[in-house]
Motif scaffolding. Structure first.
Motif, PDB file in Angstrom:
ATOM      1  N   LYS A   2       0.838  -1.195   0.000  1.00  6.90           N
ATOM      2  CA  LYS A   2       0.000   0.000   0.000  1.00  6.90           C
ATOM      3  C   LYS A   2       0.873   1.246   0.000  1.00  6.90           C
ATOM      4  O   LYS A   2       1.795   1.364   0.815  1.00  6.90           O
ATOM      5  CB  LYS A   2      -0.922   0.016   1.224  1.00  6.90           C
ATOM      6  CG  LYS A   2      -1.747   1.296   1.348  1.00  6.90           C
ATOM      7  CD  LYS A   2      -2.648   1.276   2.574  1.00  6.90           C
ATOM      8  CE  LYS A   2      -3.396   2.594   2.716  1.00  6.90           C
ATOM      9  NZ  LYS A   2      -4.296   2.604   3.902  1.00  6.90           N
ATOM     10  N   LEU A   3       0.573   2.154  -0.900  1.00  8.26           N
ATOM     11  CA  LEU A   3       1.252   3.446  -0.943  1.00  8.26           C
ATOM     12  C   LEU A   3       0.220   4.556  -0.792  1.00  8.26           C
ATOM     13  O   LEU A   3      -0.913   4.430  -1.266  1.00  8.26           O
ATOM     14  CB  LEU A   3       1.999   3.638  -2.268  1.00  8.26           C
ATOM     15  CG  LEU A   3       3.499   3.323  -2.270  1.00  8.26           C
ATOM     16  CD1 LEU A   3       3.701   1.822  -2.096  1.00  8.26           C
ATOM     17  CD2 LEU A   3       4.153   3.802  -3.546  1.00  8.26           C
ATOM     18  N   ALA A   4       0.629   5.636  -0.141  1.00  8.34           N
ATOM     19  CA  ALA A   4      -0.204   6.825  -0.017  1.00  8.34           C
ATOM     20  C   ALA A   4       0.537   8.010  -0.616  1.00  8.34           C
ATOM     21  O   ALA A   4       1.754   8.142  -0.436  1.00  8.34           O
ATOM     22  CB  ALA A   4      -0.561   7.094   1.440  1.00  8.34           C
ATOM     23  N   VAL A   5      -0.189   8.864  -1.319  1.00 13.58           N
ATOM     24  CA  VAL A   5       0.384  10.078  -1.895  1.00 13.58           C
ATOM     25  C   VAL A   5      -0.342  11.265  -1.267  1.00 13.58           C
ATOM     26  O   VAL A   5      -1.531  11.479  -1.534  1.00 13.58           O
ATOM     27  CB  VAL A   5       0.236  10.118  -3.430  1.00 13.58           C
ATOM     28  CG1 VAL A   5       0.829  11.415  -3.989  1.00 13.58           C
ATOM     29  CG2 VAL A   5       0.906   8.903  -4.064  1.00 13.58           C
ATOM     30  N   VAL A   6       0.350  12.008  -0.416  1.00 11.98           N
ATOM     31  CA  VAL A   6      -0.233  13.191   0.201  1.00 11.98           C
ATOM     32  C   VAL A   6       0.039  14.372  -0.724  1.00 11.98           C
ATOM     33  O   VAL A   6       1.186  14.681  -1.028  1.00 11.98           O
ATOM     34  CB  VAL A   6       0.348  13.441   1.599  1.00 11.98           C
ATOM     35  CG1 VAL A   6      -0.278  14.688   2.217  1.00 11.98           C
ATOM     36  CG2 VAL A   6       0.116  12.232   2.501  1.00 11.98           C
ATOM     37  N   GLY A   7      -1.036  15.009  -1.150  1.00 12.82           N
ATOM     38  CA  GLY A   7      -0.972  15.966  -2.237  1.00 12.82           C
ATOM     39  C   GLY A   7      -1.406  15.294  -3.526  1.00 12.82           C
ATOM     40  O   GLY A   7      -1.074  15.722  -4.628  1.00 12.82           O
ATOM     41  N   GLY A   8      -2.179  14.222  -3.360  1.00  9.87           N
ATOM     42  CA  GLY A   8      -2.596  13.411  -4.502  1.00  9.87           C
ATOM     43  C   GLY A   8      -3.552  14.111  -5.448  1.00  9.87           C
ATOM     44  O   GLY A   8      -3.779  13.626  -6.553  1.00  9.87           O
ATOM     45  N   GLY A   9      -4.084  15.267  -5.042  1.00 11.83           N
ATOM     46  CA  GLY A   9      -4.951  16.026  -5.922  1.00 11.83           C
ATOM     47  C   GLY A   9      -4.206  16.935  -6.870  1.00 11.83           C
ATOM     48  O   GLY A   9      -4.822  17.685  -7.639  1.00 11.83           O
ATOM     49  N   SER A  10      -2.881  16.884  -6.848  1.00 11.08           N
ATOM     50  CA  SER A  10      -2.075  17.699  -7.748  1.00 11.08           C
ATOM     51  C   SER A  10      -2.352  17.334  -9.201  1.00 11.08           C
ATOM     52  O   SER A  10      -2.567  16.154  -9.529  1.00 11.08           O
ATOM     53  CB  SER A  10      -0.584  17.498  -7.452  1.00 11.08           C
ATOM     54  OG  SER A  10       0.223  18.024  -8.487  1.00 11.08           O
ATOM     55  N   THR A  11      -2.317  18.335 -10.070  1.00 12.34           N
ATOM     56  CA  THR A  11      -2.494  18.045 -11.494  1.00 12.34           C
ATOM     57  C   THR A  11      -1.350  17.201 -12.031  1.00 12.34           C
ATOM     58  O   THR A  11      -1.453  16.625 -13.115  1.00 12.34           O
ATOM     59  CB  THR A  11      -2.583  19.341 -12.321  1.00 12.34           C
ATOM     60  OG1 THR A  11      -1.427  20.149 -12.075  1.00 12.34           O
ATOM     61  CG2 THR A  11      -3.836  20.130 -11.966  1.00 12.34           C
ATOM     62  N   LEU A  32      -3.439   2.068  -3.700  1.00 12.41           N
ATOM     63  CA  LEU A  32      -2.857   3.399  -3.791  1.00 12.41           C
ATOM     64  C   LEU A  32      -3.889   4.401  -3.291  1.00 12.41           C
ATOM     65  O   LEU A  32      -5.005   4.465  -3.806  1.00 12.41           O
ATOM     66  CB  LEU A  32      -2.471   3.721  -5.239  1.00 12.41           C
ATOM     67  CG  LEU A  32      -1.915   5.120  -5.514  1.00 12.41           C
ATOM     68  CD1 LEU A  32      -0.587   5.319  -4.786  1.00 12.41           C
ATOM     69  CD2 LEU A  32      -1.742   5.351  -7.010  1.00 12.41           C
ATOM     70  N   VAL A  33      -3.502   5.180  -2.273  1.00 14.66           N
ATOM     71  CA  VAL A  33      -4.410   6.151  -1.685  1.00 14.66           C
ATOM     72  C   VAL A  33      -3.931   7.553  -2.036  1.00 14.66           C
ATOM     73  O   VAL A  33      -2.787   7.916  -1.744  1.00 14.66           O
ATOM     74  CB  VAL A  33      -4.499   5.993  -0.157  1.00 14.66           C
ATOM     75  CG1 VAL A  33      -5.541   6.962   0.413  1.00 14.66           C
ATOM     76  CG2 VAL A  33      -4.865   4.564   0.217  1.00 14.66           C
ATOM     77  N   LEU A  34      -4.798   8.327  -2.668  1.00 10.25           N
ATOM     78  CA  LEU A  34      -4.516   9.723  -2.976  1.00 10.25           C
ATOM     79  C   LEU A  34      -5.176  10.581  -1.906  1.00 10.25           C
ATOM     80  O   LEU A  34      -6.399  10.537  -1.738  1.00 10.25           O
ATOM     81  CB  LEU A  34      -5.041  10.087  -4.363  1.00 10.25           C
ATOM     82  CG  LEU A  34      -4.552   9.211  -5.525  1.00 10.25           C
ATOM     83  CD1 LEU A  34      -5.142   9.708  -6.839  1.00 10.25           C
ATOM     84  CD2 LEU A  34      -3.031   9.187  -5.597  1.00 10.25           C
ATOM     85  N   VAL A  35      -4.362  11.358  -1.193  1.00  8.54           N
ATOM     86  CA  VAL A  35      -4.844  12.161  -0.078  1.00  8.54           C
ATOM     87  C   VAL A  35      -4.719  13.638  -0.437  1.00  8.54           C
ATOM     88  O   VAL A  35      -3.640  14.090  -0.846  1.00  8.54           O
ATOM     89  CB  VAL A  35      -4.038  11.874   1.207  1.00  8.54           C
ATOM     90  CG1 VAL A  35      -4.613  12.641   2.391  1.00  8.54           C
ATOM     91  CG2 VAL A  35      -3.983  10.386   1.499  1.00  8.54           C
ATOM     92  N   ASP A  36      -5.810  14.386  -0.284  1.00  9.75           N
ATOM     93  CA  ASP A  36      -5.760  15.816  -0.595  1.00  9.75           C
ATOM     94  C   ASP A  36      -6.976  16.500   0.023  1.00  9.75           C
ATOM     95  O   ASP A  36      -8.081  15.945  -0.015  1.00  9.75           O
ATOM     96  CB  ASP A  36      -5.751  16.038  -2.108  1.00  9.75           C
ATOM     97  CG  ASP A  36      -5.144  17.371  -2.494  1.00  9.75           C
ATOM     98  OD1 ASP A  36      -4.025  17.376  -3.061  1.00  9.75           O
ATOM     99  OD2 ASP A  36      -5.773  18.410  -2.220  1.00  9.75           O
ATOM    100  N   PRO A  37      -6.782  17.708   0.590  1.00  7.26           N
ATOM    101  CA  PRO A  37      -7.935  18.416   1.161  1.00  7.26           C
ATOM    102  C   PRO A  37      -8.863  19.012   0.109  1.00  7.26           C
ATOM    103  O   PRO A  37     -10.008  19.347   0.419  1.00  7.26           O
ATOM    104  CB  PRO A  37      -7.282  19.528   2.006  1.00  7.26           C
ATOM    105  CG  PRO A  37      -5.959  19.771   1.338  1.00  7.26           C
ATOM    106  CD  PRO A  37      -5.521  18.429   0.825  1.00  7.26           C
ATOM    107  N   ALA A  38      -8.386  19.160  -1.124  1.00  2.30           N
ATOM    108  CA  ALA A  38      -9.195  19.759  -2.190  1.00  2.30           C
ATOM    109  C   ALA A  38     -10.043  18.669  -2.844  1.00  2.30           C
ATOM    110  O   ALA A  38      -9.619  18.013  -3.799  1.00  2.30           O
ATOM    111  CB  ALA A  38      -8.306  20.447  -3.213  1.00  2.30           C
ATOM    112  N   ALA A  70      -6.570   8.387   7.877  1.00  2.00           N
ATOM    113  CA  ALA A  70      -7.098   7.200   7.208  1.00  2.00           C
ATOM    114  C   ALA A  70      -6.269   6.854   5.974  1.00  2.00           C
ATOM    115  O   ALA A  70      -6.023   5.680   5.689  1.00  2.00           O
ATOM    116  CB  ALA A  70      -8.561   7.431   6.806  1.00  2.00           C
ATOM    117  N   GLY A  71      -5.809   7.875   5.265  1.00  2.71           N
ATOM    118  CA  GLY A  71      -5.069   7.639   4.036  1.00  2.71           C
ATOM    119  C   GLY A  71      -3.723   6.982   4.250  1.00  2.71           C
ATOM    120  O   GLY A  71      -3.309   6.131   3.458  1.00  2.71           O
ATOM    121  N   VAL A  72      -3.019   7.367   5.312  1.00  3.03           N
ATOM    122  CA  VAL A  72      -1.666   6.849   5.528  1.00  3.03           C
ATOM    123  C   VAL A  72      -1.655   5.591   6.404  1.00  3.03           C
ATOM    124  O   VAL A  72      -0.612   4.937   6.527  1.00  3.03           O
ATOM    125  CB  VAL A  72      -0.749   7.916   6.158  1.00  3.03           C
ATOM    126  CG1 VAL A  72      -0.692   9.149   5.272  1.00  3.03           C
ATOM    127  CG2 VAL A  72      -1.186   8.287   7.573  1.00  3.03           C
TER     128      VAL A  72
END
Length: 421
Positions: A2-11, A32-38, A70-72
């Motif tokens: 499992k991998l998490a990407v914080v800032g996963g909402g980046s273009t 794969l978890v994409l984490v982003d507040p947006a 939850a994402g990480v």
């Protein structure tokens, strides 16, 4: 895995997703978890990410969430690629320093300090959340300024390695010029993040023949054009400086250039608007060509290689990373973070022996290292005096009157992001 990407909402995330899909045998991701507040951006990016995986036959599951904890949770590795304040804050970093005749740039000089002050506390908070949920997870930092952020993580005791795409970009370009495969090219890459030189280009590994003189003799014009520096600079140095050395070697000329055109942040903001519109098209199932102009070339390949090595799943034995000095560059403190070739495995990154350096390079490296130490203190503890001291120490500022004025500008433009201001 499992991998998490914080800032996963980046273009830029679809570039990373494309690399994960293509290189799935090297890094077999199950979740794969994409984490982003947006949430709005995250939905668009996550949808395209799933379509890319599906088109390329990747069996992994892609999850999106705005909940960092939850994402990480249970992640084997967490990639950090966040931008506090977004392109609006970057645009400020690139513009107000120009009022003093100083370079406006998002990773170095006064703008780089502003980004560090905004970023370090946020990254450390995320890292603590990772440690609470899964203390064995590796943190891979791609968030700029990578050297300062990685130093903050390591000093706080986190399992962290910093990553930049400059070296892999050079490796790919040199391989093309030399008509060899990228895997045959080993760089004698040394310095600090965004302050590095290729002092050798070896074929076949660390002990291979150095073909840098041949490369410069036969392809010097192409190398210089790529750096946006005069060929004369490259020839006189006899090494290949990173693009970021423009800000030091041609400071005044670059300031004049930056004053005459829109900021890079403005250009990227428009690209992001177009990209997000494309990502909303349910028929799009590959990264669009426009993404290639966004920056960060080959980031996905570097990230896959590093994660694979750290997680004991293969990967290249030697990689250029940001890690603790520990005597590698004897003129720097042991706890400084340097960007060099390292042996990378499940225990972490251990720098290889660095080439001997001329005082032309050691002096600048030592100067910027001192600035980074002061910048980190300002990011951790706040205070106008610490900000001023860091600016006074930076070789792109250096003058008392400039440091005073830039301190006031930095604080005025960043109060909403600085709890102590």
């Amino acid at each position: 895995m499992k991998l998490a990407v914080v800032g996963g909402g980046s273009t830029y995330t679809p570039e990373l997703i494309d690399g994960f899909a293509r290189l799935r045998d090297t890094l077999p991701i199950e979740e794969l978890v994409l984490v982003d507040p947006a949430a709005d951006r995250l939905e668009l990016v996550g949808g395209l990410a799933r379509r890319i995986f599906a088109k390329q036959g990747h069996p992994g599951r892609i999850v999106t969430t705005s909940d960092v904890d939850a994402g990480v949770a249970d992640a084997d590795a967490v990639l950090l690629q966040l931008r506090v304040g977004g392109q609006a804050a970057r645009n400020q970093d690139e513009t107000w320093p120009l009022e003093c005749g100083c370079v406006g740039q998002e990773t170095t000089g006064a703008g780089g300090l502003a980004k560090a002050l905004r970023t370090v506390p946020v990254v450390l908070d995320i890292a603590e959340r990772v440690r609470r949920t899964n203390p064995d997870a590796w943190i891979i930092d791609f968030t700029n300024p990578v050297g300062i952020v990685t130093r903050a993580l390591l000093q706080a005791g986190h399992k962290a390695v910093g990553l930049c795409n400059v070296a892999i970009g050079f490796q790919r370009k040199f391989a093309k010029l030399l008509d060899v495969t990228p895997g045959e090219v080993h760089l004698d890459h040394v310095g600090l993040n965004h302050l590095t030189w290729e002092t050798g280009v070896r074929l076949g590994g660390p002990g291979g023949d150095d073909v840098l003189p041949k490369l410069l003799a036969e392809h010097g014009d192409a190398v210089a054009e790529d750096l946006r520096m005069p060929r004369e600079i490259v020839d006189r140095l006899g090494v290949v400086p990173s693009y970021y050395l423009r800000y030091y070697y041609q400071h005044d000329a670059v300031v004049e250039e930056l004053r005459t055109k829109p900021s890079r942040a403005a250009e990227v903001a428009e690209m992001e608007r177009q990209l997000l519109e494309m990502y909303g098209d349910p028929a799009l199932d590959e990264k669009p060509a426009l993404l290639g102009k966004r920056g960060g070339a080959f980031y996905s390949e570097a990230a896959v290689d590093l994660a694979a090595s750290l997680l004991g799943n293969g990967g290249s034995p030697h990689q250029v990373v940001n890690t603790v000095n520990n005597g590698t560059l004897p003129f720097l403190p042991d706890d400084a973070v340097i960007e060099v070739q390292a042996a990378v495995d499940a225990t972490g990154a251990t720098p290889l022996a660095a080439p001997a350096l001329d005082p032309l390079y050691t002096g600048l490296i030592a100067n910027v290292t001192a600035y980074e130490e002061l910048a980190l203190k300002a990011a951790l503890h706040g205070g106008r005096d610490r900000v001023f001291t860091a600016l006074l120490a930076h070789p792109l500022v250096g003058q008392y009157a400039y440091a005073e004025r830039l301190t006031d500008s930095l604080l005025a433009h960043n109060r909403e992001h600085l709890a102590w201001a």
